[in-house]
Scaffold this active site. Structure first.
Site, PDB file in Angstrom:
ATOM      1  N   CYS A  41       0.816  -1.226   0.000  1.00 28.98           N
ATOM      2  CA  CYS A  41       0.000   0.000   0.000  1.00 28.98           C
ATOM      3  C   CYS A  41       0.850   1.278   0.000  1.00 28.98           C
ATOM      4  CB  CYS A  41      -0.934   0.010   1.196  1.00 28.98           C
ATOM      5  SG  CYS A  41      -2.058  -1.396   1.193  1.00 28.98           S
ATOM      6  N   HIS A  43      -3.556   7.067   3.789  1.00 23.00           N
ATOM      7  CA  HIS A  43      -3.919   5.789   3.160  1.00 23.00           C
ATOM      8  C   HIS A  43      -5.363   5.456   3.531  1.00 23.00           C
ATOM      9  CE1 HIS A  43      -3.805   1.946   1.441  1.00 23.00           C
ATOM     10  NE2 HIS A  43      -3.692   1.265   2.566  1.00 23.00           N
ATOM     11  N   ASN A  80     -10.025  -0.325   0.456  1.00 17.53           N
ATOM     12  CA  ASN A  80      -8.578  -0.133   0.403  1.00 17.53           C
ATOM     13  C   ASN A  80      -8.077  -0.644  -0.953  1.00 17.53           C
ATOM     14  OD1 ASN A  80      -5.808  -0.351   0.630  1.00 17.53           O
ATOM     15  ND2 ASN A  80      -5.834  -1.280   2.670  1.00 17.53           N
TER      16      ASN A  80
HETATM   17  N1  COA Z   1     -17.953  -9.489   9.754  1.00 20.61           N
HETATM   18  C1  COA Z   1     -18.352  -9.822  10.999  1.00 20.61           C
HETATM   19  N2  COA Z   1     -17.493 -10.143  11.968  1.00 20.61           N
HETATM   20  C2  COA Z   1     -16.178 -10.132  11.677  1.00 20.61           C
HETATM   21  C3  COA Z   1     -15.708  -9.805  10.402  1.00 20.61           C
HETATM   22  C4  COA Z   1     -16.651  -9.480   9.427  1.00 20.61           C
HETATM   23  N3  COA Z   1     -16.290  -9.169   8.180  1.00 20.61           N
HETATM   24  N4  COA Z   1     -14.365  -9.867  10.419  1.00 20.61           N
HETATM   25  C5  COA Z   1     -14.000 -10.212  11.650  1.00 20.61           C
HETATM   26  N5  COA Z   1     -15.101 -10.381  12.428  1.00 20.61           N
HETATM   27  C6  COA Z   1     -15.173 -10.777  13.830  1.00 20.61           C
HETATM   28  C7  COA Z   1     -13.920 -11.450  14.294  1.00 20.61           C
HETATM   29  O1  COA Z   1     -13.955 -12.827  13.945  1.00 20.61           O
HETATM   30  C8  COA Z   1     -13.992 -11.235  15.786  1.00 20.61           C
HETATM   31  O2  COA Z   1     -14.847 -12.184  16.345  1.00 20.61           O
HETATM   32  P1  COA Z   1     -14.445 -12.917  17.721  1.00 20.61           P
HETATM   33  O3  COA Z   1     -14.331 -11.799  18.720  1.00 20.61           O
HETATM   34  O4  COA Z   1     -15.575 -13.832  17.918  1.00 20.61           O
HETATM   35  O5  COA Z   1     -13.141 -13.563  17.408  1.00 20.61           O
HETATM   36  C9  COA Z   1     -14.672  -9.876  15.913  1.00 20.61           C
HETATM   37  O6  COA Z   1     -15.283  -9.628  14.638  1.00 20.61           O
HETATM   38  C10 COA Z   1     -13.716  -8.752  16.226  1.00 20.61           C
HETATM   39  O7  COA Z   1     -12.578  -8.910  15.423  1.00 20.61           O
HETATM   40  P2  COA Z   1     -11.379  -7.906  15.463  1.00 20.61           P
HETATM   41  O8  COA Z   1     -10.295  -8.411  14.559  1.00 20.61           O
HETATM   42  O9  COA Z   1     -11.018  -7.550  16.860  1.00 20.61           O
HETATM   43  O10 COA Z   1     -12.084  -6.632  14.827  1.00 20.61           O
HETATM   44  P3  COA Z   1     -11.483  -5.222  14.653  1.00 20.61           P
HETATM   45  O11 COA Z   1     -12.335  -4.238  15.316  1.00 20.61           O
HETATM   46  O12 COA Z   1     -10.014  -5.200  14.927  1.00 20.61           O
HETATM   47  O13 COA Z   1     -11.669  -5.012  13.091  1.00 20.61           O
HETATM   48  C11 COA Z   1     -10.385  -5.098  11.073  1.00 20.61           C
HETATM   49  C12 COA Z   1     -11.048  -5.909  12.182  1.00 20.61           C
HETATM   50  C13 COA Z   1      -9.726  -6.071  10.108  1.00 20.61           C
HETATM   51  C14 COA Z   1     -11.442  -4.280  10.364  1.00 20.61           C
HETATM   52  C15 COA Z   1      -9.317  -4.166  11.717  1.00 20.61           C
HETATM   53  O14 COA Z   1      -8.509  -4.904  12.574  1.00 20.61           O
HETATM   54  C16 COA Z   1      -8.475  -3.482  10.692  1.00 20.61           C
HETATM   55  O15 COA Z   1      -8.945  -2.659   9.940  1.00 20.61           O
HETATM   56  N6  COA Z   1      -7.143  -3.771  10.680  1.00 20.61           N
HETATM   57  C17 COA Z   1      -6.258  -3.160   9.742  1.00 20.61           C
HETATM   58  C18 COA Z   1      -6.398  -3.819   8.396  1.00 20.61           C
HETATM   59  C19 COA Z   1      -5.717  -3.047   7.295  1.00 20.61           C
HETATM   60  O16 COA Z   1      -5.838  -1.870   7.214  1.00 20.61           O
HETATM   61  N7  COA Z   1      -4.990  -3.770   6.426  1.00 20.61           N
HETATM   62  C20 COA Z   1      -4.337  -3.211   5.304  1.00 20.61           C
HETATM   63  C21 COA Z   1      -3.213  -2.334   5.726  1.00 20.61           C
HETATM   64  S1  COA Z   1      -2.494  -1.571   4.369  1.00 20.61           S
END
Ligand code: COA
Length: 332
Positions: free
Chosen positions: A118, A259, A289
């Site tokens: 990215c 970003h 993204n």
């Molecule tokens: N729909 C519903 N539930 C989901 C889900 C979805 N699409 N994806 C994950 N979950 C669930 C998880 O399984 C977890 O369940 P659990 O508590 O039973 O295990 C719960 O939601 C919380 O997951 P968590 O990973 O803590 O959520 P979060 O608030 O951190 O959000 C992201 C997840 C991926 C959105 C977030 O971590 C994020 O944006 N990270 C950065 C990713 C990124 O930018 N990547 C590219 C960088 S260039």
């Protein structure tokens, strides 16, 4: 990375291309166990664009590149350098930039791809700026383009909701009267954190074979929470560094273009920098993204919509797999 410049460099024009097909959160609800509410609340994303099966990364890049050349009023045959930032090249080689060269008709150009996930567009922008500043190039086209849909596991709800396809581009020339100027650039990498965001298979380490294709090693694997934490920390420090290198303070920046990964990441950055969200340009609700394309598409939309005007100071800051990060302050 930082260096003294022999001559100032400007962004002469920008462009973008987004594929036609829209994939909404409602569509994803039918593909994996998720909801529109969850995706909007946790990421801010409402829909994203998906390239057609016969549309490769270079097809997106060519359209964005053409758009940027037109915007800059520069002919492809005058380009000395074409850089395409991508982690989804058309093929292992030739470089995607060579396909862009062929389609645009830029026989003088040296063509190469940059692999910084990215962060790639800002890595490419700085390589092009240094080439022009040193006199080895006069006119450069830098494109951020990715077809992430080709490396997404569409059964993994942790990743498939976040990403989309697209391309953004900028044309660079020496700065002159009436142009803006790229005032500063900063970048860094941390290869120790390779495994929190990567595509392990499909390269020379784990070539795709008939035996391992079922394990989906050629799709993106991500530790979302860890990536989130590093994205916030790294983009805050990278933003501060580029602003300091430009001899400015955050109050001097009219438009922050971060970003476009997650609205909560951007809100946290705004909060920690003690800045109102109105100073940040955000379009991730429409595109998700788009990896190397994200900040380039946002720059193009910010300038064409009048959100940034001649003389404004803008800050771009990016973060991605590698880990990689970069930032740049531009006087528009
Ligand atoms: N729909 C519903 N539930 C989901 C889900 C979805 N699409 N994806 C994950 N979950 C669930 C998880 O399984 C977890 O369940 P659990 O508590 O039973 O295990 C719960 O939601 C919380 O997951 P968590 O990973 O803590 O959520 P979060 O608030 O951190 O959000 C992201 C997840 C991926 C959105 C977030 O971590 C994020 O944006 N990270 C950065 C990713 C990124 O930018 N990547 C590219 C960088 S260039």
């Amino acid at each position: 990375m930082s260096a003294k410049l022999l001559r100032p460099v400007a962004i002469a024009g920008t462009g973008k291309y987004l594929p036609e097909k829209v994939l909404t959160n409602a569509d994803l609800q039918r593909m994996v166990e998720t909801t529109d509410e969850w995706i909007v609340e946790r990421t801010g994303i409402k829909e994203r664009r998906i390239a057609a099966p016969d549309e490769a990364t270079s097809d997106l890049a060519i359209k964005a590149g053409r758009d940027a050349l037109e915007n800059a009023g520069i002919k492809a045959e005058d380009l000395d350098l074409i850089i395409v930032a991508t982690v989804t090249p058309d093929m292992a080689f030739p470089a995607t930039a060579c396909f862009v060269q062929k389609a645009l008709g830029a026989p003088k150009a040296t063509c190469l791809d940059v692999s910084a996930a990215c962060s790639g567009f800002l890595y490419g922008l700085e390589l092009a700026r240094q080439s022009i500043a040193s006199g080895s190039a006069e006119k450069a086209l830098v494109i951020g383009a990715d077809k992430l849909s080709a490396i997404i596991d569409w059964t993994d709800r942790n990743t498939c909701i976040l990403f989309g396809d697209g391309a953004g581009a900028a044309v660079l020339t020496p700065a002159g009267e009436g142009t803006g100027e790229i005032l500063s650039a900063y970048s860094g990498s941390n290869g120790n954190l390779d495994e929190i965001l990567h595509v392990p298979g499909g390269g020379s380490r784990h070539p795709l074979t008939a035996e391992n294709i079922g394990s989906k090693a050629n799709t993106m694997k991500m530790s979302g929470r860890e990536v989130y934490r590093h994205a916030v920390q790294t983009m805050i420090s990278a933003a501060k560094e580029a602003i300091a290198r430009a001899g400015l303070t955050s109050d001097d920046i009219e438009c922050f273009i971060p970003h476009q990964a997650n609205l909560r990441i951007i809100e946290t950055i705004a909060d920690k920098l003690d800045l109102p969200m109105e100073r940040f340009f955000v379009n991730l609700e429409s595109y998700g993204n788009t990896s190397a394309a994200a900040v380039a598409i946002a720059l193009d939309e910010a300038q064409r919509s009048g959100r940034i005007k001649r003389g404004d100071h803008i800050l771009m800051v990016v973060f991605g797999g590698g880990l990689t990060w970069a930032s740049s302050v531009v006087r528009w």
